[in-house]
Design an enzyme around this catalytic site. Structure first.
Site, PDB file in Angstrom:
ATOM      1  N   ARG A 215      37.562  40.008  41.703  1.00  0.00           N
ATOM      2  CA  ARG A 215      37.386  38.628  41.240  1.00  0.00           C
ATOM      3  C   ARG A 215      38.215  38.313  40.004  1.00  0.00           C
ATOM      4  O   ARG A 215      37.782  37.565  39.119  1.00  0.00           O
ATOM      5  CB  ARG A 215      35.900  38.311  40.982  1.00  0.00           C
ATOM      6  CG  ARG A 215      34.995  38.547  42.167  1.00  0.00           C
ATOM      7  CD  ARG A 215      35.332  37.623  43.340  1.00  0.00           C
ATOM      8  NE  ARG A 215      34.476  37.898  44.473  1.00  0.00           N
ATOM      9  CZ  ARG A 215      34.798  38.706  45.491  1.00  0.00           C
ATOM     10  NH1 ARG A 215      35.993  39.282  45.517  1.00  0.00           N
ATOM     11  NH2 ARG A 215      33.967  38.901  46.488  1.00  0.00           N
TER      12      ARG A 215
ATOM     13  N   SER B 226      27.780  32.678  44.033  1.00  0.00           N
ATOM     14  CA  SER B 226      27.354  33.936  43.426  1.00  0.00           C
ATOM     15  C   SER B 226      27.550  33.883  41.916  1.00  0.00           C
ATOM     16  O   SER B 226      28.641  33.600  41.431  1.00  0.00           O
ATOM     17  CB  SER B 226      28.152  35.097  44.009  1.00  0.00           C
ATOM     18  OG  SER B 226      27.868  35.256  45.382  1.00  0.00           O
TER      19      SER B 226
ATOM     20  N   GLU C 226      30.336  36.006  37.359  1.00  0.00           N
ATOM     21  CA  GLU C 226      31.364  35.681  38.360  1.00  0.00           C
ATOM     22  C   GLU C 226      31.697  34.196  38.287  1.00  0.00           C
ATOM     23  O   GLU C 226      32.844  33.801  38.436  1.00  0.00           O
ATOM     24  CB  GLU C 226      30.894  36.053  39.757  1.00  0.00           C
ATOM     25  CG  GLU C 226      31.922  35.777  40.840  1.00  0.00           C
ATOM     26  CD  GLU C 226      31.574  36.377  42.177  1.00  0.00           C
ATOM     27  OE1 GLU C 226      31.962  35.785  43.199  1.00  0.00           O
ATOM     28  OE2 GLU C 226      30.935  37.451  42.210  1.00  0.00           O
TER      29      GLU C 226
END
Length: 322
Positions: free
Chosen positions: A196, A245, A315
């Site tokens: 990520r 998320s 995230e």
């Protein structure tokens, strides 16, 4: 049912926003001759999934690539620049976003399948559009993009992933406009992908990307996309004001399991709540502020650390002034 913002950049008839500049507003840069839409003190809450947050000092929706380059060239690096896609994995803080927010519209939402199984995608194309065009062309390997709520620009920047695959697995290269207006093509290796995260510089706007697929059968590709869509519907709170998320999965762990084990399921702060359905999702129950949402996330991080000794990493991107 909360409308998911797959087409917020468009008018109801599918046309691009009308290019306009409000000439009554004094700008700190030369706005004459620009063909895109420039808005001062632009509300961002309607453009993000949480439906919270302050305004952008400036919002620019370029007419096309040359217009974007012209605009950024005039800024010449004097103001912060942030690209905004569908606003899914994002908290815009209540104090708003300084500088300029760039939002790519219809001109950047193209997807073309080449004969070599490479997909040419505009930076504003959604994951649903990319995977659907790939299915129709018999290009397999990008079905996982059906499960990521966002646009190509965001996928490339954040190494978006779902269901066992991520952008690093399929990206060939991408075209980027740097904050000063320079146009560059970057191969995937230059992005130095990790989980990520990429090495794209702050303020860079991804305007297009190429994904490598493989030959497939449209019916089988469609079936896999259907499986992914159903899995998301069954496991995630898609009908709420959420941001996707919240925390990255620590090595060898699942973030949602850590949050659940720490007793955070259903925990609240103001109008924000940890989802009962999926504990790695935060929800705006109706009257949350961005401070409520971010504060709840920090409360969860503290509880997980106290319970397990593991520090969860965000995230979701958090931007703007507190």
């Amino acid at each position: 049912m909360t409308r998911q913002p797959d087409d917020w950049a468009m008018h109801d008839d599918g046309s691009a926003p009308t290019a306009e500049v409000d000439e009554t507003v004094t700008t700190p840069f030369d706005a004459q001759g620009l063909r895109g839409k420039l808005t001062a003190n632009a509300p961002l809450a309607p453009l993000v999934w949480f439906k919270t947050g302050g305004n952008a000092d400036w919002l620019y929706e370029p007419a096309d690539l040359e217009d974007l380059r012209e605009f950024l060239g005039r800024l010449d690096g004097t103001m912060p620049v942030m690209a905004l896609g569908l606003g899914s994995n994002l908290i815009v803080r209540d104090g708003g976003v300084p500088g300029v927010v760039i939002r790519l519209g219809k001109a950047f939402a193209t997807v073309e399948a080449r004969r070599d199984m490479v997909l040419e995608c505009g930076g504003g194309a959604s994951g649903i559009l990319v995977s659907s065009r790939a299915r129709d062309a018999g290009v397999a390997g990008v079905e996982f993009l059906r499960g990521i709520p966002g646009t190509v620009g965001g996928f490339v920047r954040m190494n978006g992933g779902a269901y066992g695959r991520e952008v690093a697995d399929v990206l060939v290269d991408c075209d980027v406009v740097l904050p000063e207006g320079e146009f560059v093509t970057l191969p995937a290796a230059d992005l130095q992908y990790t989980y990520r995260h990429s090495a794209l510089p702050d303020g860079a706007v991804v305007v297009s990307a190429r994904f490598q697929g493989r030959e497939g059968i449209p019916e089988e590709i469609g079936a896999e996309m259907g499986r992914i869509a159903n899995a998301r519907e069954q496991s995630q709170p898609l009908r709420t004001k959420t941001g996707g998320s919240t925390f990255k999965n620590p090595p060898g762990e699942k973030a949602w399991q850590l949050v659940d084990a720490a007793g955070c399921r259903g925990m609240t702060k103001g109008g924000a709540q940890v989802s009962e359905k999926h504990t790695n999702f935060l929800i705006n129950t109706g009257n949350a502020t961005s401070a409520d949402i971010e504060g709840l996330g920090e409360d969860v991080r503290r509880k997980v650390y106290a319970e397990t000794g593991i520090t969860l990493e965000w995230e979701i991107q958090r931007v703007g002034r507190p």
